[in-house]
Design a protein around this motif. Structure first.
Motif, PDB file in Angstrom:
ATOM      1  N   ILE A  43       0.575  -4.092  -6.230  1.00 45.84           N
ATOM      2  CA  ILE A  43       1.618  -4.789  -5.473  1.00 45.84           C
ATOM      3  C   ILE A  43       1.921  -4.162  -4.114  1.00 45.84           C
ATOM      4  O   ILE A  43       1.996  -4.876  -3.101  1.00 45.84           O
ATOM      5  N   PRO A  44       2.109  -2.836  -3.993  1.00 47.33           N
ATOM      6  CA  PRO A  44       2.399  -2.271  -2.663  1.00 47.33           C
ATOM      7  C   PRO A  44       1.329  -2.593  -1.625  1.00 47.33           C
ATOM      8  O   PRO A  44       1.653  -2.934  -0.471  1.00 47.33           O
ATOM      9  N   ALA A  45       0.061  -2.520  -2.012  1.00 45.88           N
ATOM     10  CA  ALA A  45      -1.020  -2.828  -1.066  1.00 45.88           C
ATOM     11  C   ALA A  45      -0.988  -4.290  -0.653  1.00 45.88           C
ATOM     12  O   ALA A  45      -1.235  -4.624   0.517  1.00 45.88           O
ATOM     13  N   LEU A  46      -0.678  -5.171  -1.583  1.00 50.18           N
ATOM     14  CA  LEU A  46      -0.567  -6.594  -1.255  1.00 50.18           C
ATOM     15  C   LEU A  46       0.580  -6.838  -0.283  1.00 50.18           C
ATOM     16  O   LEU A  46       0.468  -7.667   0.633  1.00 50.18           O
ATOM     17  N   CYS A  47       1.675  -6.122  -0.456  1.00 50.81           N
ATOM     18  CA  CYS A  47       2.808  -6.256   0.465  1.00 50.81           C
ATOM     19  C   CYS A  47       2.441  -5.750   1.858  1.00 50.81           C
ATOM     20  O   CYS A  47       2.845  -6.343   2.871  1.00 50.81           O
ATOM     21  N   ARG A  48       1.683  -4.668   1.915  1.00 51.18           N
ATOM     22  CA  ARG A  48       1.255  -4.151   3.226  1.00 51.18           C
ATOM     23  C   ARG A  48       0.391  -5.171   3.961  1.00 51.18           C
ATOM     24  O   ARG A  48       0.452  -5.288   5.186  1.00 51.18           O
ATOM     25  N   GLN A  49      -0.432  -5.897   3.225  1.00 52.11           N
ATOM     26  CA  GLN A  49      -1.257  -6.931   3.845  1.00 52.11           C
ATOM     27  C   GLN A  49      -0.396  -8.031   4.462  1.00 52.11           C
ATOM     28  O   GLN A  49      -0.774  -8.619   5.486  1.00 52.11           O
ATOM     29  N   LEU A  50       0.762  -8.305   3.853  1.00 54.84           N
ATOM     30  CA  LEU A  50       1.652  -9.343   4.369  1.00 54.84           C
ATOM     31  C   LEU A  50       2.511  -8.850   5.532  1.00 54.84           C
ATOM     32  O   LEU A  50       3.101  -9.664   6.246  1.00 54.84           O
ATOM     33  N   ALA A  51       2.601  -7.535   5.699  1.00 49.94           N
ATOM     34  CA  ALA A  51       3.391  -6.967   6.798  1.00 49.94           C
ATOM     35  C   ALA A  51       2.583  -5.885   7.501  1.00 49.94           C
ATOM     36  O   ALA A  51       2.937  -4.697   7.453  1.00 49.94           O
ATOM     37  N   PRO A  52       1.480  -6.251   8.160  1.00 45.66           N
ATOM     38  CA  PRO A  52       0.607  -5.250   8.791  1.00 45.66           C
ATOM     39  C   PRO A  52       1.299  -4.435   9.879  1.00 45.66           C
ATOM     40  O   PRO A  52       0.884  -3.308  10.176  1.00 45.66           O
ATOM     41  N   HIS A  53       2.388  -4.970  10.449  1.00 44.18           N
ATOM     42  CA  HIS A  53       3.102  -4.220  11.490  1.00 44.18           C
ATOM     43  C   HIS A  53       3.800  -2.991  10.921  1.00 44.18           C
ATOM     44  O   HIS A  53       4.221  -2.116  11.681  1.00 44.18           O
ATOM     45  N   ARG A  54       3.927  -2.919   9.598  1.00 41.60           N
ATOM     46  CA  ARG A  54       4.563  -1.759   8.972  1.00 41.60           C
ATOM     47  C   ARG A  54       3.521  -0.753   8.453  1.00 41.60           C
ATOM     48  O   ARG A  54       3.868   0.179   7.739  1.00 41.60           O
ATOM     49  N   ASP A  55       2.289  -0.930   8.826  1.00 43.84           N
ATOM     50  CA  ASP A  55       1.223  -0.025   8.377  1.00 43.84           C
ATOM     51  C   ASP A  55       0.880   0.983   9.458  1.00 43.84           C
ATOM     52  O   ASP A  55      -0.264   1.388   9.610  1.00 43.84           O
TER      53      ASP A  55
END
Length: 307
Positions: free
Chosen positions: A99-111
């Motif tokens: 789940i955390p990795a999937l969320c990062r994909q949806l918010a790439p500006h927070r990576d």
């Protein structure tokens, strides 16, 4: 009888969730894979669209849902802008870990390692949010119970380096628009028992089972389902299980509870109560019935206009 359930604390929960949404990057919406659309709170979609937040839609309890139907729902949701749909079981550590990795994909500006990825878990009662929260944090931080609306307060916790997770209470919405949604939610134990009549809910569930899952039902209770309707199946289950009251009559409430519990526990097999196609047909039928019905009162008309 139409089913409605909106405990007082949920109005406050919605207000707090709306305030938290302003500081959130990704909404994790947890639904019941057996009834994904009926268990999607329209207020959640309204809040995230207002803030233009992406959504990771989790079809939880997929281990007890019909896999073919779940795939159809994922295709349906993944065609929607800003939505990523995934089928999971919150009891599976491997599935939760994605789940955390999937969320990062949806918010790439927070990576970028500068600001934390801020996530919020939302959903109706008893879809597994607390189980998911505990699994993500790998410790018990949310109370888990078999009754809906166990979680009453919002909390934000650190999920790991550069990630925060806000847990919200289960939220219903003030008016369930379609009667069948209320019955599906009640059958899946997302509505408090004080708001439902078990015999009516079980008869509704039995109708669906007879149409789509007659074989596993016949095998489970060792009975012939041909010619039965929903109430007839509840009675047949009661006779097979010896649900009798003093004097030899059938205890229909006990029979209803047996059928409902077997469905909820997955004892009847992998069952889904709605598909994208049945959803469309149900809505069309409901609107047609309303159009053909008696003229609305001024109050009802104002409610429809407000919606």
């Amino acid at each position: 009888m139409p089913i409605q359930w909106f405990p007082g604390h949920m109005a406050s929960a919605r207000k707090k969730a709306a305030e938290a949404m302003a500081a959130i990057d990704v909404v994790i919406e947890v639904t019941d894979a057996r009834l994904p659309e009926a268990s999607s709170n329209p207020m959640i979609a309204e809040l995230r669209r207002f803030r233009n937040r992406p959504c990771l839609k989790l079809l939880n309890k997929s281990d007890v849902a019909d896999p073919a139907v779940t795939r159809a729902w994922m295709d349906f949701y993944n065609r929607q802008p800003g939505v990523k749909a995934v089928a999971i079981s919150a009891k599976s550590a491997a599935e939760v870990a994605r789940i955390p990795a999937l969320c990062r994909q949806l918010a790439p500006h927070r990576d970028d390692g500068v600001k934390p990825l801020r996530m919020i878990i939302m959903g109706i009662p008893n879809v597994g949010k607390s189980t998911l929260m505990n699994a993500l944090l790998k410790r018990k931080v949310a109370k888990v119970g078999d009754e809906p609306a166990v979680t009453k307060h919002q909390q934000t916790l650190d999920l790991g380096p550069g990630m925060t997770l806000t847990d919200t209470p289960g939220m219903m919405w003030p008016k369930i628009e379609f009667d069948s949604d209320g019955y599906m939610l009640a059958a899946s134990h997302a509505i408090g028992r004080n708001a439902v009549i078990d015999e009516e809910v079980a008869a509704f569930l039995a109708d669906i089972l007879l149409k789509r899952y007659a074989q596993p039902v016949a095998a489970r209770y060792r009975l012939q389902t041909a010619g039965l309707d929903g109430p007839g199946l509840v009675e047949a289950v009661g006779r097979r299980r010896g649900c009798l009251v003093k004097g030899g009559g059938l205890d229909l409430e006990k029979a209803a509870q047996i059928l409902l519990q077997d469905y909820r526990d997955g004892t009847l097999g992998r069952i889904s109560l709605e598909t994208p196609e049945t959803r469309v047909a149900m809505i069309a039928e409901a609107w047609a019935a309303r159009a053909a019905g008696a003229p609305q009162s001024d109050q009802a008309r104002r409610e429809d206009e407000d919606e």
